[in-house]
Design a protein around this motif. Structure first.
Motif, PDB file in Angstrom:
ATOM      1  N   GLY A 112     -11.252  -7.826   3.019  1.00 54.02           N
ATOM      2  CA  GLY A 112     -10.047  -8.634   2.806  1.00 54.02           C
ATOM      3  C   GLY A 112      -9.534  -8.476   1.385  1.00 54.02           C
ATOM      4  O   GLY A 112      -8.326  -8.368   1.149  1.00 54.02           O
ATOM      5  N   LEU A 113     -10.464  -8.444   0.430  1.00 54.03           N
ATOM      6  CA  LEU A 113     -10.059  -8.261  -0.966  1.00 54.03           C
ATOM      7  C   LEU A 113      -9.516  -6.839  -1.174  1.00 54.03           C
ATOM      8  O   LEU A 113      -8.473  -6.647  -1.812  1.00 54.03           O
ATOM      9  CB  LEU A 113     -11.264  -8.528  -1.883  1.00 54.03           C
ATOM     10  CG  LEU A 113     -11.002  -8.657  -3.376  1.00 54.03           C
ATOM     11  CD1 LEU A 113      -9.873  -9.622  -3.685  1.00 54.03           C
ATOM     12  CD2 LEU A 113     -12.275  -9.130  -4.085  1.00 54.03           C
ATOM     13  N   ALA A 114     -10.193  -5.845  -0.586  1.00 54.36           N
ATOM     14  CA  ALA A 114      -9.714  -4.454  -0.711  1.00 54.36           C
ATOM     15  C   ALA A 114      -8.319  -4.318  -0.089  1.00 54.36           C
ATOM     16  O   ALA A 114      -7.435  -3.672  -0.664  1.00 54.36           O
ATOM     17  CB  ALA A 114     -10.694  -3.494  -0.028  1.00 54.36           C
ATOM     18  N   ALA A 115      -8.091  -4.967   1.056  1.00 56.73           N
ATOM     19  CA  ALA A 115      -6.781  -4.869   1.726  1.00 56.73           C
ATOM     20  C   ALA A 115      -5.691  -5.485   0.861  1.00 56.73           C
ATOM     21  O   ALA A 115      -4.556  -5.002   0.840  1.00 56.73           O
ATOM     22  CB  ALA A 115      -6.824  -5.573   3.082  1.00 56.73           C
ATOM     23  N   VAL A 138     -13.472 -16.519   8.772  1.00 55.50           N
ATOM     24  CA  VAL A 138     -12.198 -15.831   9.067  1.00 55.50           C
ATOM     25  C   VAL A 138     -11.036 -16.816   9.165  1.00 55.50           C
ATOM     26  O   VAL A 138      -9.869 -16.406   9.166  1.00 55.50           O
ATOM     27  CB  VAL A 138     -12.263 -14.977  10.365  1.00 55.50           C
ATOM     28  CG1 VAL A 138     -13.279 -13.877  10.244  1.00 55.50           C
ATOM     29  CG2 VAL A 138     -12.510 -15.844  11.593  1.00 55.50           C
ATOM     30  N   LEU A 139     -11.343 -18.105   9.267  1.00 53.96           N
ATOM     31  CA  LEU A 139     -10.277 -19.102   9.348  1.00 53.96           C
ATOM     32  C   LEU A 139      -9.803 -19.509   7.949  1.00 53.96           C
ATOM     33  O   LEU A 139      -8.923 -20.343   7.809  1.00 53.96           O
ATOM     34  CB  LEU A 139     -10.758 -20.331  10.125  1.00 53.96           C
ATOM     35  CG  LEU A 139     -11.108 -20.046  11.592  1.00 53.96           C
ATOM     36  CD1 LEU A 139     -11.881 -21.207  12.197  1.00 53.96           C
ATOM     37  CD2 LEU A 139      -9.851 -19.768  12.407  1.00 53.96           C
ATOM     38  N   SER A 140     -10.402 -18.916   6.939  1.00 54.46           N
ATOM     39  CA  SER A 140     -10.024 -19.227   5.559  1.00 54.46           C
ATOM     40  C   SER A 140      -9.289 -18.024   4.973  1.00 54.46           C
ATOM     41  O   SER A 140      -9.615 -16.881   5.292  1.00 54.46           O
ATOM     42  CB  SER A 140     -11.300 -19.490   4.759  1.00 54.46           C
ATOM     43  OG  SER A 140     -11.026 -19.488   3.386  1.00 54.46           O
ATOM     44  N   LEU A 141      -8.307 -18.277   4.115  1.00 57.16           N
ATOM     45  CA  LEU A 141      -7.596 -17.158   3.466  1.00 57.16           C
ATOM     46  C   LEU A 141      -8.348 -16.670   2.230  1.00 57.16           C
ATOM     47  O   LEU A 141      -7.983 -15.667   1.631  1.00 57.16           O
ATOM     48  CB  LEU A 141      -6.191 -17.597   3.053  1.00 57.16           C
ATOM     49  CG  LEU A 141      -5.279 -18.184   4.140  1.00 57.16           C
ATOM     50  CD1 LEU A 141      -3.880 -18.443   3.579  1.00 57.16           C
ATOM     51  CD2 LEU A 141      -5.175 -17.240   5.347  1.00 57.16           C
ATOM     52  N   LYS A 142      -9.414 -17.383   1.857  1.00 56.49           N
ATOM     53  CA  LYS A 142     -10.109 -17.052   0.605  1.00 56.49           C
ATOM     54  C   LYS A 142     -10.929 -15.773   0.751  1.00 56.49           C
ATOM     55  O   LYS A 142     -11.681 -15.624   1.712  1.00 56.49           O
ATOM     56  CB  LYS A 142     -11.049 -18.199   0.213  1.00 56.49           C
ATOM     57  CG  LYS A 142     -10.322 -19.459  -0.174  1.00 56.49           C
ATOM     58  CD  LYS A 142     -11.246 -20.485  -0.806  1.00 56.49           C
ATOM     59  CE  LYS A 142     -12.326 -20.952   0.104  1.00 56.49           C
ATOM     60  NZ  LYS A 142     -13.190 -21.974  -0.483  1.00 56.49           N
ATOM     61  N   ALA A 158      -5.800 -13.997   0.991  1.00 55.80           N
ATOM     62  CA  ALA A 158      -5.219 -12.928   1.803  1.00 55.80           C
ATOM     63  C   ALA A 158      -5.165 -13.395   3.250  1.00 55.80           C
ATOM     64  O   ALA A 158      -6.155 -13.887   3.792  1.00 55.80           O
ATOM     65  CB  ALA A 158      -6.052 -11.657   1.689  1.00 55.80           C
ATOM     66  N   ARG A 159      -3.983 -13.240   3.825  1.00 58.80           N
ATOM     67  CA  ARG A 159      -3.756 -13.736   5.190  1.00 58.80           C
ATOM     68  C   ARG A 159      -3.913 -12.589   6.174  1.00 58.80           C
ATOM     69  O   ARG A 159      -3.186 -11.587   6.091  1.00 58.80           O
ATOM     70  CB  ARG A 159      -2.333 -14.287   5.260  1.00 58.80           C
ATOM     71  CG  ARG A 159      -1.855 -14.706   6.640  1.00 58.80           C
ATOM     72  CD  ARG A 159      -0.436 -15.201   6.565  1.00 58.80           C
ATOM     73  NE  ARG A 159      -0.368 -16.481   5.898  1.00 58.80           N
ATOM     74  CZ  ARG A 159      -0.552 -17.663   6.507  1.00 58.80           C
ATOM     75  NH1 ARG A 159      -0.768 -17.700   7.806  1.00 58.80           N
ATOM     76  NH2 ARG A 159      -0.495 -18.775   5.838  1.00 58.80           N
TER      77      ARG A 159
END
Ligand SMILES: NC(=O)c1ccc[n+]([C@@H]2O[C@H](COP(=O)([O-])OP(=O)(O)OC[C@H]3O[C@@H](n4cnc5c(N)ncnc54)[C@H](O)[C@@H]3O)[C@@H](O)[C@H]2O)c1
Length: 375
Positions: A112-115, A138-142, A158-159
């Protein structure tokens, strides 16, 4: 396959899930990313079999690449994020490409951070394979990775474009892996939805039986129902949704100091017991509620906390505790740490600012940790 639209902030995120539904998930993902020029699946090596299956099927629709990582807490670093980005750039992925993150919460955080960093952001979807990930992270944007000084110190929001989970993926590991994630659900029920406690404990008890698919589907519903209302109101988890950090102050500390040997869910379970002890010692929680905490945590079937926490380096625990990443929301002296505390179920102690955080002396937390770990 079921589809739930999970509203986080103003926008919905489609969550596709079911048991034994990989075909349907591939169709749903192919539709979500139909305009993309290529995809990169970043997968935990432990689920390589499922990852290769998904990539093979998606390759019928578009160009796909796969990158495997070793999901160990000590590898949850900025270096791991850069390796993913290097791999994607070498494969000539573009701004129109997308990432899929397949694995537990750790893989989801790295991918998620890489994306969100590559080309200042490409679309991505989560494909959770652990209970922590499927019902909680996965329900968190963090998204965050660890730095040498502490856990989750470097990250962003990241959403995901979508979330897709075949609950069968969750059943391949040892039962301890499943139970691990359910600690987060025990926490969510304690902080927000005590009405789900009976169904949660019943589903927990049925996980080893043939009814497991039904139990997992119930757990998915409880997970989404509990998290969505708070995430809808506070998608960045900076105000009322900070309550999800319950059990995470001491929890993150023992997870980090044990180098991930004490996994996230187990660590949160001990963290809740520590938070209850702190709350009692500060006069917020009564003995009956502390006992309720012990009772509900006992349903997870975890080992004795004394055998898990007793051997940790307490000086190091104190050092890591002092670097907790919730600093800044409420006023905290250097020898204090911000903690979510409950008076009782679904009854947080609120700061004057409305944040569910209390500045607690480090000594008080260390005493509570010693009590939970006492021989
Ligand atoms: N972003 C958030 O809000 C949030 C919330 C909760 C947790 N997290 C993070 O998530 C991480 C913990 O997640 P986790 O508990 O899912 O652990 P994990 O991702 O570290 O995975 C734990 C272990 O399970 C293995 N594994 C994964 N799927 C498997 C499967 N289907 N079968 C067998 N083994 C499998 C992994 O290889 C690893 O060894 C922590 O780094 C935590 O900080 C983030």
């Amino acid at each position: 396959m079921f589809e739930r639209s999970v509203v986080v902030g103003d926008e919905p995120i489609p969550y596709f899930y079911g048991f034994g539904c990989a075909d349907d998930l591939v169709n749903a993902l192919a539709a979500e990313f139909k305009n993309a020029d290529a995809g990169l699946l970043i997968a935990d090596r432990a689920v390589a079999k499922f990852a290769e299956d998904i990539v093979d099927r998606l390759a019928e629709y578009m160009t796909m690449h796969v990158y495997f990582l070793d999901a160990e807490e000590r590898n949850k670093t900025l270096g791991a994020v850069q390796s993913v980005i290097d791999f994607a750039v070498d494969r000539r992925l573009t701004r129109e490409s997308f990432f899929l993150a397949m694995g537990g919460g750790l893989t989801g955080n790295i991918a998620g951070l890489a994306a969100s960093l590559i080309y200042r952001g490409v679309r991505f979807a989560h494909l959770p394979t652990t209970s922590v990930a499927a019902f909680d992270s996965v329900l968190s944007l963090k998204q965050a990775v660890n730095l040498p000084r502490g856990k989750n110190l470097c990250g962003c929001y990241a959403r995901p474009t979508a979330i897709a989970c075949d609950l069968e993926w969750l059943t391949t590991g040892p039962r301890s892996g499943l139970v691990n994630g359910l600690a987060e659900m025990v926490k969510n029920v304690l902080i927000a939805t005590p009405e789900h406690e009976t169904l949660l404990l019943r589903s927990l008890g049925r996980l080893g039986e043939e009814a497991a698919p039904d139990a997992l589907l119930s757990l998915m519903r409880i997970g989404i129902d509990t998290k969505e209302p708070l995430l809808r109101a506070d998608p960045k988890e900076r105000k009322e949704a900070l309550i999800f950090e319950y059990g995470h102050t001491a929890g993150h500390t023992v997870e980090f100091v044990s180098n991930g040997v004490i996994r996230h869910g187990e660590a949160v379970a001990w963290g809740m017991l520590v938070a209850a002890e702190v709350s009692r010692s500060l006069g917020y929680m009564d003995e009956a509620e502390v006992a309720h905490h012990r009772e509900i945590v006992s349903h997870l079937g975890l080992p004795d906390p004394r055998s898990r926490l007793g051997g940790l380096d307490f000086a190091r625990l104190r050092q890591v505790l002092a670097a907790d990443n919730k600093r800044g929301y409420v006023q905290c002296a250097p020898d204090e740490v911000p903690m979510v505390l409950l008076k009782g179920v679904a009854e947080p102690v609120l700061a004057a600012s409305g944040h569910p955080l209390v500045a607690v002396p480090l000594d008080t937390v260390m005493t509570a940790l010693s009590t939970v770990a006492a021989p």
